[in-house]
Write a protein that holds these residues in place. Structure first.
Motif, PDB file in Angstrom:
ATOM      1  N   ASP A 189     -32.152 -13.271  46.074  1.00 47.18           N
ATOM      2  CA  ASP A 189     -31.263 -13.953  46.618  1.00 47.18           C
ATOM      3  C   ASP A 189     -31.618 -15.051  47.471  1.00 47.18           C
ATOM      4  O   ASP A 189     -32.382 -14.673  48.394  1.00 47.18           O
ATOM      5  CB  ASP A 189     -30.067 -13.373  47.164  1.00 47.18           C
ATOM      6  CG  ASP A 189     -29.034 -14.149  47.618  1.00 47.18           C
ATOM      7  OD1 ASP A 189     -27.649 -14.072  47.149  1.00 47.18           O
ATOM      8  OD2 ASP A 189     -29.224 -14.730  48.727  1.00 47.18           O
ATOM      9  N   ILE A 190     -31.559 -16.439  47.067  1.00 46.37           N
ATOM     10  CA  ILE A 190     -32.271 -17.395  47.950  1.00 46.37           C
ATOM     11  C   ILE A 190     -31.993 -17.331  49.316  1.00 46.37           C
ATOM     12  O   ILE A 190     -32.965 -17.414  50.134  1.00 46.37           O
ATOM     13  CB  ILE A 190     -32.071 -18.862  47.165  1.00 46.37           C
ATOM     14  CG1 ILE A 190     -32.685 -18.849  45.723  1.00 46.37           C
ATOM     15  CG2 ILE A 190     -32.740 -19.942  48.079  1.00 46.37           C
ATOM     16  CD1 ILE A 190     -34.015 -18.749  45.800  1.00 46.37           C
ATOM     17  N   ILE A 191     -30.639 -17.284  49.646  1.00 49.71           N
ATOM     18  CA  ILE A 191     -30.244 -17.063  51.124  1.00 49.71           C
ATOM     19  C   ILE A 191     -30.761 -16.032  51.920  1.00 49.71           C
ATOM     20  O   ILE A 191     -31.288 -16.194  52.763  1.00 49.71           O
ATOM     21  CB  ILE A 191     -28.785 -17.448  51.088  1.00 49.71           C
ATOM     22  CG1 ILE A 191     -28.325 -18.603  50.438  1.00 49.71           C
ATOM     23  CG2 ILE A 191     -28.362 -17.164  52.701  1.00 49.71           C
ATOM     24  CD1 ILE A 191     -26.756 -18.641  50.398  1.00 49.71           C
ATOM     25  N   GLY A 192     -30.650 -14.911  51.194  1.00 46.16           N
ATOM     26  CA  GLY A 192     -31.307 -13.663  51.626  1.00 46.16           C
ATOM     27  C   GLY A 192     -32.592 -13.709  51.942  1.00 46.16           C
ATOM     28  O   GLY A 192     -33.251 -13.050  52.807  1.00 46.16           O
ATOM     29  N   PHE A 193     -33.201 -14.407  50.992  1.00 48.79           N
ATOM     30  CA  PHE A 193     -34.787 -14.320  51.276  1.00 48.79           C
ATOM     31  C   PHE A 193     -35.206 -15.225  52.232  1.00 48.79           C
ATOM     32  O   PHE A 193     -36.107 -15.050  53.122  1.00 48.79           O
ATOM     33  CB  PHE A 193     -35.394 -14.778  49.836  1.00 48.79           C
ATOM     34  CG  PHE A 193     -36.750 -14.823  49.745  1.00 48.79           C
ATOM     35  CD1 PHE A 193     -37.699 -13.585  49.522  1.00 48.79           C
ATOM     36  CD2 PHE A 193     -37.661 -15.914  49.733  1.00 48.79           C
ATOM     37  CE1 PHE A 193     -38.808 -13.730  49.609  1.00 48.79           C
ATOM     38  CE2 PHE A 193     -38.937 -15.919  49.860  1.00 48.79           C
ATOM     39  CZ  PHE A 193     -39.753 -14.728  49.618  1.00 48.79           C
ATOM     40  N   ILE A 194     -34.430 -16.166  52.552  1.00 51.90           N
ATOM     41  CA  ILE A 194     -34.990 -17.275  53.476  1.00 51.90           C
ATOM     42  C   ILE A 194     -34.396 -16.872  54.541  1.00 51.90           C
ATOM     43  O   ILE A 194     -35.321 -16.802  55.715  1.00 51.90           O
ATOM     44  CB  ILE A 194     -33.833 -18.599  53.214  1.00 51.90           C
ATOM     45  CG1 ILE A 194     -34.703 -19.418  51.996  1.00 51.90           C
ATOM     46  CG2 ILE A 194     -34.266 -19.509  54.561  1.00 51.90           C
ATOM     47  CD1 ILE A 194     -33.994 -20.828  51.687  1.00 51.90           C
ATOM     48  N   LEU A 195     -33.585 -16.144  54.683  1.00 49.91           N
ATOM     49  CA  LEU A 195     -32.847 -15.497  56.250  1.00 49.91           C
ATOM     50  C   LEU A 195     -33.999 -14.302  56.595  1.00 49.91           C
ATOM     51  O   LEU A 195     -34.215 -14.556  57.716  1.00 49.91           O
ATOM     52  CB  LEU A 195     -31.539 -14.751  55.982  1.00 49.91           C
ATOM     53  CG  LEU A 195     -30.533 -15.783  56.242  1.00 49.91           C
ATOM     54  CD1 LEU A 195     -28.911 -15.193  55.992  1.00 49.91           C
ATOM     55  CD2 LEU A 195     -30.375 -16.451  57.437  1.00 49.91           C
ATOM     56  N   ILE A 196     -34.393 -13.751  55.801  1.00 45.65           N
ATOM     57  CA  ILE A 196     -35.535 -12.695  56.248  1.00 45.65           C
ATOM     58  C   ILE A 196     -36.871 -13.393  56.883  1.00 45.65           C
ATOM     59  O   ILE A 196     -37.200 -12.789  57.638  1.00 45.65           O
ATOM     60  CB  ILE A 196     -35.885 -11.430  55.315  1.00 45.65           C
ATOM     61  CG1 ILE A 196     -36.285 -10.519  55.731  1.00 45.65           C
ATOM     62  CG2 ILE A 196     -36.874 -12.046  54.329  1.00 45.65           C
ATOM     63  CD1 ILE A 196     -36.665  -9.196  54.895  1.00 45.65           C
ATOM     64  N   LEU A 197     -37.078 -14.485  56.482  1.00 46.55           N
ATOM     65  CA  LEU A 197     -38.223 -15.270  57.044  1.00 46.55           C
ATOM     66  C   LEU A 197     -37.830 -15.892  58.276  1.00 46.55           C
ATOM     67  O   LEU A 197     -38.808 -15.904  59.211  1.00 46.55           O
ATOM     68  CB  LEU A 197     -38.611 -16.374  55.899  1.00 46.55           C
ATOM     69  CG  LEU A 197     -39.198 -15.868  54.649  1.00 46.55           C
ATOM     70  CD1 LEU A 197     -39.620 -17.161  53.828  1.00 46.55           C
ATOM     71  CD2 LEU A 197     -40.657 -15.189  54.816  1.00 46.55           C
TER      72      LEU A 197
END
Length: 215
Positions: free
Chosen positions: A59-67
């Motif tokens: 999930d793009i949003i979830g992936f960016i948020l963890i970074l």
């Protein structure tokens, strides 16, 4: 927080943890899907989740948020528990498959680190050797973090699914309230750093133990 995310140090760190997060997310969801499929539920297969293609799981949003902020999510695997032969047992197995995969992946990264240090690979290039060592360290730790995080009994996390499979939670109104506001509770715990205070010490202790046992 956001003013520091574009510093050189922060960007280097994000690059270092990228392999661990990507593999951790993909293999976590793949494990859920494959386990459900093996236990009689073809729902993940019909939705194209029996694959190691990151596009099916990230999930793009979830992936960016963890970074950016240190927590995020992948695309959840949809299942139909009614297809399981043993509803309670199989639901628990499917829920545990993801976190346990993260734990095993952490062990793999630490073993690779041991091999890398033992062989002295790239010893002629000190900076490259340091970068690979840091990447393996971070990748191992991030997967222990995913292991611990997903076992918490918070709605939408695997630990909660295990809890609801063990007990008839539908009998208790408190669980209905928790499920209704599950995402809000998770975000509140994350942004107030309560979540970090809970999982970081556990993560560090498990990671330190693995490092001592393997290295």
């Amino acid at each position: 927080m956001f003013s520091n995310m574009f510093t050189q140090e922060a960007m280097i760190y994000n690059l270092m943890i990228l392999p661990g997060i990507l593999l951790g997310f993909v293999l976590h969801e793949y494990a859920h899907a494959l386990t459900a499929d093996r236990l009689g539920d073809s729902t993940p297969r019909s939705m194209g989740r029996i694959t190691l293609d990151p596009r099916a799981h990230i999930d793009i949003i979830g992936f960016i948020l963890i970074l950016i902020v240190g927590f995020g999510w992948a695309k959840p695997v949809m299942t139909n528990p009614r297809n399981y032969k043993n509803l309670r047992r199989d639901s628990i197995l499917v829920s545990l498959a993801g976190p346990l995969t993260n734990f095993l992946l952490a062990i793999v990264f630490i073993l690779l680190l041991k091999i890398f240090m033992f062989t002295g690979a790239f010893s002629s290039n000190e900076q490259l050797q340091i970068n690979i060592t840091r990447m393996l360290f971070y990748s191992g730790r991030i997967n222990i973090l995913l292991f611990v995080l997903n076992l918490l009994p918070i709605p939408a996390l695997d630990g909660y699914h295990v809890l609801t499979s063990l007990f008839n939670t539908w009998k208790y109104r408190i669980f209905s309230i928790l499920e209704q506001y599950g995402m809000f509770i998770f975000m509140l715990l994350a942004f107030t750093n309560i979540l970090g205070r809970i999982i970081n010490p556990i993560t560090q202790n498990i990671y330190d133990l693995l490092i001592k046992l393997i290295l």
